[in-house]
Design an enzyme around this catalytic site. Structure first.
Site, PDB file in Angstrom:
ATOM      1  N   ASP A  48       0.822  -1.220   0.000  1.00 40.71           N
ATOM      2  CA  ASP A  48       0.000   0.000   0.000  1.00 40.71           C
ATOM      3  C   ASP A  48       0.856   1.271   0.000  1.00 40.71           C
ATOM      4  O   ASP A  48       0.647   2.165   0.840  1.00 40.71           O
ATOM      5  CB  ASP A  48      -0.910   0.039   1.254  1.00 40.71           C
ATOM      6  CG  ASP A  48      -1.659  -1.249   1.512  1.00 40.71           C
ATOM      7  OD1 ASP A  48      -2.114  -1.863   0.545  1.00 40.71           O
ATOM      8  OD2 ASP A  48      -1.795  -1.637   2.697  1.00 40.71           O
ATOM      9  N   GLU A  96     -11.659  -0.081  -2.594  1.00 41.13           N
ATOM     10  CA  GLU A  96     -10.777   0.495  -1.559  1.00 41.13           C
ATOM     11  C   GLU A  96      -9.644   1.248  -2.262  1.00 41.13           C
ATOM     12  O   GLU A  96      -9.632   1.384  -3.487  1.00 41.13           O
ATOM     13  CB  GLU A  96     -10.215  -0.601  -0.640  1.00 41.13           C
ATOM     14  CG  GLU A  96      -9.334  -1.619  -1.353  1.00 41.13           C
ATOM     15  CD  GLU A  96      -8.926  -2.807  -0.480  1.00 41.13           C
ATOM     16  OE1 GLU A  96      -9.356  -2.918   0.680  1.00 41.13           O
ATOM     17  OE2 GLU A  96      -8.170  -3.656  -0.986  1.00 41.13           O
TER      18      GLU A  96
END
Ligand code: FUB
Length: 344
Positions: free
Chosen positions: A32, A244
């Site tokens: 991420d 997301e």
């Protein structure tokens, strides 16, 4: 001549192959990656993946991260410096588990780390921690951001100096549980509380940040993502609906909202003319990588644009990822060239 041009492009190719699409960090697992240029250097704020004895479940309990490391590079291709632990869950009063995808922002002489974690009630909240240095260490505020919920915060500084925080993620990220404004505790399944397939998809969230960067400056707003014919993308359209990993960048005056489609494993984008949207779906940026999750950031360094992302090349396990970077190219019409990642 054509031959010179060919030689030039060959040398660029050779030059870039040495670091593009290779793991940037090899001694720890990381995922991420939120990248920013602060003071002329690239800083990367990733999740720090770890092995854990927590039992794997459909809500992602196996993504059981406990701290954050910050990394920096002087320029693309230079060595990557690990600045050590920037924030530990032990030092966050309200956080119990699962420090998921973070982001950071700079304002004046301060740096702010935004991060999600589950609280004592196993509800995801967004926290913020402050430092005088981009690499930390960061000191967490004693409480989560008031009115915050779900995960994957991303902060965008607009060219007029305003900051907006984007966030949210469905299934394990719990966004579907907030559809009524209250947390719906109907069950433990991440698939409860979703809209029907023909209904509009669940919206990612946005709020302007207050001047202090620690609070929402307004009630969270829904972001509407439209398909090419101007209709809201439907919950059943898993190839395009928001899942997301929100990220916003601005290119030639246009706002690009990019995100992961989750179970179809793509990074896609939609564009609009202001930070709140609506945004209109434009296409795929990054095709599925190795591993279940796909999560990215987009940053400009000098005159080039880069995509930071992750895959599971080093471990072969979904929850033990490694961060990477590659070039990102905007076409003259504002569309983004599709990237097909390494999948061997
Ligand atoms: O790293 C944990 C979660 O996996 C992130 O918050 C999601 O975006 C997905 O990458």
């Amino acid at each position: 001549s054509q031959e010179d041009d060919q030689q030039e492009s060959d040398s660029i190719e050779t030059d870039t192959i040495s670091y593009l699409n290779q793991p940037l960090v090899e001694d720890l697992y990381s995922a991420d990656p939120s990248a920013h240029v602060f003071n002329g250097k690239i800083y990367i704020y990733p999740s720090h993946d770890v092995e854990s004895d927590t039992k794997e479940d459909d809500s992602g309990a196996q993504y059981d991260m406990k701290d954050y490391h910050v990394y920096s590079m002087s320029n693309p291709g230079s060595s990557v410096t690990d600045h050590g632990v920037a924030l530990d869950i032990e030092d966050v009063n309200w956080a119990k588990r699962q420090m998921w995808a973070p982001d950071a922002a700079q304002k004046d002489d301060k740096y702010f780390l935004y991060f999600p974690a589950k609280d004592e009630d196993d509800i995801f909240r967004l926290g913020v921690a402050v430092s005088e240095n981009p690499e930390g260490p960061f000191k967490a505020e004693p409480e989560p951001i008031s009115g915050s919920f779900s995960m994957d915060p991303a902060v965008f500084e607009d060219t007029d100096g305003k900051y907006y925080i984007y966030w949210g993620g469905i299934w394990g990220g719990q966004l579907q549980k907030w559809r009524t404004g209250e947390y719906l505790s109907t069950g433990d399944s991440p698939y409860d509380d979703e809209p029907l397939d023909e209904e509009p998809a669940i919206s990612p969230q946005v709020a302007i940040l207050k001047d202090n960067m620690l609070e929402f400056g307004e009630s969270p707003r829904n972001i509407l993502i439209l398909d090419e014919s101007g209709e809201p993308i439907k919950a059943g359209d898993h190839d395009k609906r928001f899942f997301e990993a929100s990220w916003v960048h601005k290119y030639n005056g246009t706002y690009y909202f990019s995100y992961s489609t989750g179970d179809t494993h793509k990074i896609v984008y939609a564009t609009g003319d202001n930070p709140y949207g609506p945004f209109t779906y434009r296409g795929v940026i990054l095709h599925p990588v190795q591993g279940w999750t796909n999560h990215h950031s987009i940053v400009k360094f000098e005159e080039e644009w880069y995509l930071f992302y992750h895959d599971t090349q080093m471990s072969g396990k979904n929850y033990l990822r490694n961060i990477k970077m590659t070039k990102l190219v905007h076409n003259p019409d504002g569309s983004i060239q599709e990237i097909k990642p390494y999948t061997l």
